[in-house]
Structures are given as structure tokens and as C-alpha cells.
Design a protein around this motif. Structure first.
Motif, PDB file in Angstrom:
ATOM      1  N   ARG A 170       0.846  -1.201   0.000  1.00 30.48           N
ATOM      2  CA  ARG A 170       0.000   0.000   0.000  1.00 30.48           C
ATOM      3  C   ARG A 170       0.883   1.254   0.000  1.00 30.48           C
ATOM      4  O   ARG A 170       1.197   1.821   1.029  1.00 30.48           O
ATOM      5  CB  ARG A 170      -0.920  -0.013   1.237  1.00 30.48           C
ATOM      6  CG  ARG A 170      -1.785   1.220   1.384  1.00 30.48           C
ATOM      7  CD  ARG A 170      -2.794   1.365   0.296  1.00 30.48           C
ATOM      8  NE  ARG A 170      -3.793   0.293   0.334  1.00 30.48           N
ATOM      9  CZ  ARG A 170      -4.592   0.003  -0.713  1.00 30.48           C
ATOM     10  NH1 ARG A 170      -4.505   0.685  -1.849  1.00 30.48           N
ATOM     11  NH2 ARG A 170      -5.462  -0.990  -0.620  1.00 30.48           N
ATOM     12  N   PHE A 209      -6.585  -3.371 -15.040  1.00 27.40           N
ATOM     13  CA  PHE A 209      -6.748  -2.238 -14.134  1.00 27.40           C
ATOM     14  C   PHE A 209      -8.139  -2.351 -13.525  1.00 27.40           C
ATOM     15  O   PHE A 209      -9.110  -2.538 -14.247  1.00 27.40           O
ATOM     16  CB  PHE A 209      -6.611  -0.916 -14.893  1.00 27.40           C
ATOM     17  CG  PHE A 209      -6.962   0.280 -14.059  1.00 27.40           C
ATOM     18  CD1 PHE A 209      -6.108   0.712 -13.060  1.00 27.40           C
ATOM     19  CD2 PHE A 209      -8.157   0.963 -14.250  1.00 27.40           C
ATOM     20  CE1 PHE A 209      -6.429   1.805 -12.268  1.00 27.40           C
ATOM     21  CE2 PHE A 209      -8.483   2.058 -13.465  1.00 27.40           C
ATOM     22  CZ  PHE A 209      -7.619   2.471 -12.476  1.00 27.40           C
ATOM     23  N   GLN A 213      -7.743  -7.786  -8.408  1.00 33.45           N
ATOM     24  CA  GLN A 213      -7.871  -6.354  -8.730  1.00 33.45           C
ATOM     25  C   GLN A 213      -6.510  -5.807  -9.129  1.00 33.45           C
ATOM     26  O   GLN A 213      -5.500  -6.079  -8.495  1.00 33.45           O
ATOM     27  CB  GLN A 213      -8.419  -5.637  -7.480  1.00 33.45           C
ATOM     28  CG  GLN A 213      -8.036  -4.194  -7.322  1.00 33.45           C
ATOM     29  CD  GLN A 213      -9.230  -3.241  -7.374  1.00 33.45           C
ATOM     30  OE1 GLN A 213     -10.275  -3.565  -7.923  1.00 33.45           O
ATOM     31  NE2 GLN A 213      -9.072  -2.067  -6.806  1.00 33.45           N
ATOM     32  N   ARG A 269       1.588  -6.831  -9.465  1.00 29.77           N
ATOM     33  CA  ARG A 269       1.958  -6.198  -8.196  1.00 29.77           C
ATOM     34  C   ARG A 269       2.006  -7.180  -7.033  1.00 29.77           C
ATOM     35  O   ARG A 269       2.339  -6.790  -5.912  1.00 29.77           O
ATOM     36  CB  ARG A 269       1.012  -5.024  -7.880  1.00 29.77           C
ATOM     37  CG  ARG A 269      -0.430  -5.416  -7.630  1.00 29.77           C
ATOM     38  CD  ARG A 269      -1.288  -4.196  -7.294  1.00 29.77           C
ATOM     39  NE  ARG A 269      -2.644  -4.591  -6.932  1.00 29.77           N
ATOM     40  CZ  ARG A 269      -3.492  -3.824  -6.280  1.00 29.77           C
ATOM     41  NH1 ARG A 269      -3.150  -2.613  -5.907  1.00 29.77           N
ATOM     42  NH2 ARG A 269      -4.703  -4.245  -5.990  1.00 29.77           N
ATOM     43  N   HIS A 281       1.047   2.960 -10.449  1.00 29.09           N
ATOM     44  CA  HIS A 281       0.116   3.452  -9.421  1.00 29.09           C
ATOM     45  C   HIS A 281       0.871   4.294  -8.387  1.00 29.09           C
ATOM     46  O   HIS A 281       0.979   3.906  -7.210  1.00 29.09           O
ATOM     47  CB  HIS A 281      -0.554   2.239  -8.760  1.00 29.09           C
ATOM     48  CG  HIS A 281      -1.839   2.530  -8.057  1.00 29.09           C
ATOM     49  ND1 HIS A 281      -1.931   3.432  -7.018  1.00 29.09           N
ATOM     50  CD2 HIS A 281      -3.082   2.042  -8.233  1.00 29.09           C
ATOM     51  CE1 HIS A 281      -3.176   3.459  -6.589  1.00 29.09           C
ATOM     52  NE2 HIS A 281      -3.899   2.623  -7.315  1.00 29.09           N
ATOM     53  N   TYR A 325       2.038   6.702  -5.622  1.00 26.54           N
ATOM     54  CA  TYR A 325       1.539   7.410  -4.437  1.00 26.54           C
ATOM     55  C   TYR A 325       2.573   8.493  -4.088  1.00 26.54           C
ATOM     56  O   TYR A 325       3.655   8.172  -3.584  1.00 26.54           O
ATOM     57  CB  TYR A 325       1.450   6.478  -3.232  1.00 26.54           C
ATOM     58  CG  TYR A 325       0.381   5.408  -3.235  1.00 26.54           C
ATOM     59  CD1 TYR A 325       0.481   4.272  -4.038  1.00 26.54           C
ATOM     60  CD2 TYR A 325      -0.702   5.499  -2.353  1.00 26.54           C
ATOM     61  CE1 TYR A 325      -0.482   3.276  -3.992  1.00 26.54           C
ATOM     62  CE2 TYR A 325      -1.671   4.490  -2.310  1.00 26.54           C
ATOM     63  CZ  TYR A 325      -1.557   3.393  -3.128  1.00 26.54           C
ATOM     64  OH  TYR A 325      -2.509   2.397  -3.067  1.00 26.54           O
ATOM     65  N   LYS A 335     -15.302   7.469 -11.011  1.00 23.76           N
ATOM     66  CA  LYS A 335     -15.672   6.215 -10.338  1.00 23.76           C
ATOM     67  C   LYS A 335     -16.419   6.469  -9.032  1.00 23.76           C
ATOM     68  O   LYS A 335     -17.028   5.557  -8.477  1.00 23.76           O
ATOM     69  CB  LYS A 335     -14.418   5.356 -10.098  1.00 23.76           C
ATOM     70  CG  LYS A 335     -13.743   4.928 -11.401  1.00 23.76           C
ATOM     71  CD  LYS A 335     -13.173   3.529 -11.324  1.00 23.76           C
ATOM     72  CE  LYS A 335     -11.738   3.444 -11.073  1.00 23.76           C
ATOM     73  NZ  LYS A 335     -11.200   2.123 -10.855  1.00 23.76           N
ATOM     74  N   ASP A 360     -11.716   9.690  -7.448  1.00 23.83           N
ATOM     75  CA  ASP A 360     -11.293   8.474  -8.154  1.00 23.83           C
ATOM     76  C   ASP A 360     -11.703   8.641  -9.621  1.00 23.83           C
ATOM     77  O   ASP A 360     -12.829   8.343 -10.003  1.00 23.83           O
ATOM     78  CB  ASP A 360     -11.957   7.243  -7.508  1.00 23.83           C
ATOM     79  CG  ASP A 360     -11.351   5.942  -8.012  1.00 23.83           C
ATOM     80  OD1 ASP A 360     -10.462   5.990  -8.886  1.00 23.83           O
ATOM     81  OD2 ASP A 360     -11.778   4.872  -7.529  1.00 23.83           O
ATOM     82  N   VAL A 392      -4.873   8.498 -13.886  1.00 23.74           N
ATOM     83  CA  VAL A 392      -5.840   8.264 -12.812  1.00 23.74           C
ATOM     84  C   VAL A 392      -5.445   9.144 -11.622  1.00 23.74           C
ATOM     85  O   VAL A 392      -4.267   9.227 -11.267  1.00 23.74           O
ATOM     86  CB  VAL A 392      -5.857   6.772 -12.403  1.00 23.74           C
ATOM     87  CG1 VAL A 392      -6.773   6.542 -11.203  1.00 23.74           C
ATOM     88  CG2 VAL A 392      -6.296   5.911 -13.581  1.00 23.74           C
ATOM     89  N   TRP A 450      -6.418   9.694  -7.652  1.00 22.12           N
ATOM     90  CA  TRP A 450      -7.136   8.982  -6.585  1.00 22.12           C
ATOM     91  C   TRP A 450      -6.702   9.464  -5.212  1.00 22.12           C
ATOM     92  O   TRP A 450      -5.502   9.610  -4.944  1.00 22.12           O
ATOM     93  CB  TRP A 450      -6.865   7.470  -6.701  1.00 22.12           C
ATOM     94  CG  TRP A 450      -7.509   6.626  -5.632  1.00 22.12           C
ATOM     95  CD1 TRP A 450      -8.850   6.474  -5.417  1.00 22.12           C
ATOM     96  CD2 TRP A 450      -6.846   5.821  -4.644  1.00 22.12           C
ATOM     97  NE1 TRP A 450      -9.058   5.627  -4.351  1.00 22.12           N
ATOM     98  CE2 TRP A 450      -7.853   5.210  -3.867  1.00 22.12           C
ATOM     99  CE3 TRP A 450      -5.522   5.558  -4.344  1.00 22.12           C
ATOM    100  CZ2 TRP A 450      -7.564   4.356  -2.801  1.00 22.12           C
ATOM    101  CZ3 TRP A 450      -5.219   4.703  -3.287  1.00 22.12           C
ATOM    102  CH2 TRP A 450      -6.229   4.104  -2.533  1.00 22.12           C
ATOM    103  N   MET A 497     -10.005   0.457   4.183  1.00 18.34           N
ATOM    104  CA  MET A 497      -8.779  -0.277   3.829  1.00 18.34           C
ATOM    105  C   MET A 497      -8.013  -0.627   5.096  1.00 18.34           C
ATOM    106  O   MET A 497      -7.610   0.265   5.856  1.00 18.34           O
ATOM    107  CB  MET A 497      -7.898   0.582   2.910  1.00 18.34           C
ATOM    108  CG  MET A 497      -8.494   0.782   1.533  1.00 18.34           C
ATOM    109  SD  MET A 497      -7.370   1.702   0.459  1.00 18.34           S
ATOM    110  CE  MET A 497      -7.639   3.361   1.043  1.00 18.34           C
TER     111      MET A 497
HETATM  112  C1  BG6 Z   1      -7.031   3.376  -8.026  1.00 15.58           C
HETATM  113  C2  BG6 Z   1      -8.432   3.040  -8.476  1.00 15.58           C
HETATM  114  O1  BG6 Z   1      -6.156   3.384  -9.105  1.00 15.58           O
HETATM  115  O2  BG6 Z   1      -6.609   2.386  -7.108  1.00 15.58           O
HETATM  116  C3  BG6 Z   1      -9.341   2.996  -7.267  1.00 15.58           C
HETATM  117  O3  BG6 Z   1      -8.886   4.001  -9.412  1.00 15.58           O
HETATM  118  C4  BG6 Z   1      -8.818   2.014  -6.251  1.00 15.58           C
HETATM  119  O4  BG6 Z   1     -10.653   2.645  -7.666  1.00 15.58           O
HETATM  120  C5  BG6 Z   1      -7.383   2.368  -5.928  1.00 15.58           C
HETATM  121  O5  BG6 Z   1      -9.614   2.080  -5.093  1.00 15.58           O
HETATM  122  C6  BG6 Z   1      -6.712   1.420  -4.929  1.00 15.58           C
HETATM  123  O6  BG6 Z   1      -6.834   0.102  -5.353  1.00 15.58           O
HETATM  124  P1  BG6 Z   1      -6.301  -1.073  -4.453  1.00 15.58           P
HETATM  125  O7  BG6 Z   1      -6.661  -2.344  -5.166  1.00 15.58           O
HETATM  126  O8  BG6 Z   1      -4.803  -0.895  -4.348  1.00 15.58           O
HETATM  127  O9  BG6 Z   1      -6.982  -0.936  -3.118  1.00 15.58           O
END
Ligand code: BG6
Length: 277
Positions: free
Chosen positions: A52, A62, A70, A75, A148, A150, A172, A193, A225, A227, A237
Motif C-alpha cells: 500500500r 486495471f 484487482q 503487483r 500506481h 503514491y 468512479k 477516483d 488516474v 485517486w 482499507m
Molecule cells: C485506483 C483506483 O487506481 O486504485 C481505485 O482508481 C482504487 O478505484 C485504488 O480504489 C486502490 O486500489 P487497491 O486495489 O490498491 O486498493
């Protein structure tokens, strides 16, 4: 399996990049000792769950998928260290990671593939070069891909993101309703999102760590994206602290609103450069 194996690129001057082989997840990028990436204090490093924070690698799907986890399997699998960190003539440091199909990946997505991920750490930049190869003689496959990322920020409410004006986006948080972005800079004050389509090759995020700007340059990644889970979704989470949402923003370069279609014997390439300004 050593689930916590990490690889460190060290450029000197307290400028480093750390990659966890679980997902080839970039878990730290320090520029002059200043961390640029957010990793949750509650992140789980069990070699099973996606990490995370940092930069998880999303491939070949995706979002939710009917035939795999998911955001795909890349990953959550252990990557190979194809080339250990090596100092280039420029002083920059390079390392290469890879995965290919296995019994595990074929059980979810029955294709042969080879994916290489090359990282180069420069003084104030981190370069990502990605190539997917389809070695099949007759099968075409399609996939999504996304970095993705962060970003660590002191207060997400003070960040502005450029490069999204006039772009269509899928929201979303509103059951996938489609809108067009009117703002020249996007700010975040609530659960966000959005999949922005056909975005600029460059985004700038203001007010990242130390009040600096972060530049994102991307190639062959048409989508971006944006988020932030905000409080309510942070609570959903288990691996994200309830009070952490002000300190992160995900701005994710990807090819997600349409699939990449890869013919037999061909390769797809994409790249990203992050730069502290
Ligand atoms: C983002 C998505 O890229 O990732 C979100 O657009 C999602 O919808 C977020 O909640 C986190 O995803 P995950 O699977 O890492 O909890």
C-alpha cells in the motif's frame, strides 16, 4: 521465498531508490534525503498482498477483474532482478527487473509474455522504461498497464495538478459517469477516483514535499488516474491509516481506458519520468 527482498539504487548525496521485488514495487525514492513517495504505516509486506504505497505496477488488468486479482497480478508476484544496480558513465544508476508468464499467471491469464522494467535514478529524476513482449507465434493478447504512484504530500488540499484541462474523465465516485474537466488545475477536497483520458504528456503537481513541484512526463500512457480515498474510504482499507489520506495523492500514468492490443511477435513500450523541480 524471501518476501522482503529489496534492491537499492544509490546515486550518492542521499539520493536513493528502493525496489521491493514483491511486485517490483518502488517503495522509496529519496532525493537529497527527502522521501518523495507515500507508503502507509499500515502497509503489509507479507509477499502476498500488494504493497500500500510507493509505486505498485498494475498489469495486465486495471480495476476489478473477472479472471484475476484487482489491478492484475504483476503487483503481487515476485519479480526477477534482471540487472543489478549499476552506475552508468553519467553517474546515474540503472537496474532492470522482469517477469514472464508462469503456471500462476497462466492460471489467470493464459498467455505467454515477457515484461521488463528498467529504472534509472538520476540526480533529481527517476526514469521508468517498460517493455512488454508477446513471444507467441499466433496469439494476440490485450492488457492494461499503469504505474500506481503514491506521492507524499504535506496536505493534499494544497496540491494543484496540471495537464488535465478539457480532458474527458470517468468518475468512479459517481458510478462511472463521464464528464469533461473544466479547470486548468485540479484540486482535491473530497474522495476522488477519476480516470482522465488522453491527458497531457506532462503533469505538474504543486506543494509536494518541502513545498516543491513534481513533474510527471509520460510516453505511451494516454490516461491519468487521480485517486485519494479521503476519510470514509481510508477506513475501508485495513492497510491504510484513517488519518493518512491528507498526506498522499495518487497520480497514475497508464493505458487503462482502452486496452493495449499486442500482436504475436511484437512489443509495446511505455515510459515515465518523475522529476523533483
Ligand atoms: C485506483 C483506483 O487506481 O486504485 C481505485 O482508481 C482504487 O478505484 C485504488 O480504489 C486502490 O486500489 P487497491 O486495489 O490498491 O486498493
Amino acid at each position: 521465498m524471501a518476501a522482503t527482498s529489496v534492491v537499492v539504487l544509490d546515486r550518492g548525496n542521499n539520493t536513493t531508490c528502493t525496489i521491493n521485488l514483491h511486485g517490483a514495487t518502488v517503495v522509496s525514492w529519496r532525493v537529497n534525503n527527502q522521501e518523495q513517495l507515500f507508503v502507509s504505516k499500515q502497509a503489509v509486506f507479507d509477499g502476498k498482498k500488494a504493497i500500500r504505497g510507493g509505486i505498485p505496477f498494475v498489469f495486465p488488468q486495471f480495476g476489478p477483474s473477472s479472471f484475476g486479482p484487482q489491478h492484475g497480478f504483476a503487483r503481487i508476484v515476485r519479480w526477477n532482478l534482471e540487472k543489478a544496480p549499476e552506475r552508468l558513465a553519467s553517474g546515474d544508476v540503472e537496474a532492470i527487473f522482469s517477469i514472464m508468464d508462469s503456471d500462476f499467471t497462466r492460471s489467470m491469464w493464459n498467455y505467454q509474455f515477457r515484461l521488463t522494467y528498467r529504472l534509472i535514478l538520476r540526480e533529481k529524476e527517476l526514469h521508468f522504461n517498460i517493455a512488454v513482449y508477446n513471444p507467441s507465434k499466433d496469439l494476440t493478447f490485450s492488457f492494461n498497464m499503469l504505474l500506481h504512484t503514491y506521492f507524499k504530500v504535506p496536505d493534499v488540499r494544497r496540491c494543484q495538478i496540471t495537464g488535465l484541462q478539457a480532458c474527458t474523465f470517468i468518475d468512479k465516485t459517481r458510478e462511472g459517469a463521464i464528464y469533461q474537466e473544466a479547470r486548468d488545475v485540479v484540486t482535491i477536497n473530497e474522495w476522488t477516483d477519476r480516470i482522465y483520458q488522453n491527458t497531457s504528456q506532462e503533469h505538474i503537481i504543486t506543494n509536494v514535499v518541502s513545498g516543491r513541484k513534481m513533474r510527471i512526463q509520460k510516453y505511451n500512457f494516454p490516461d491519468t488516474v487521480v485517486w485519494n480515498p479521503w476519510l470514509d474510504h481510508a477506513k475501508d482499507m485495513s492497510d491504510f491509516g484513517d488519518d493518512e489520506y491528507p498526506n498522499m495523492v495518487c497520480v497514475e500514468a497508464g493505458h487503462v481506458s482502452s486496452p493495449v492490443i499486442l500482436l504475436p511477435g511484437t512489443a509495446f513500450e511505455a515510459s515515465q519520468i518523475l522529476q523533483v523541480m
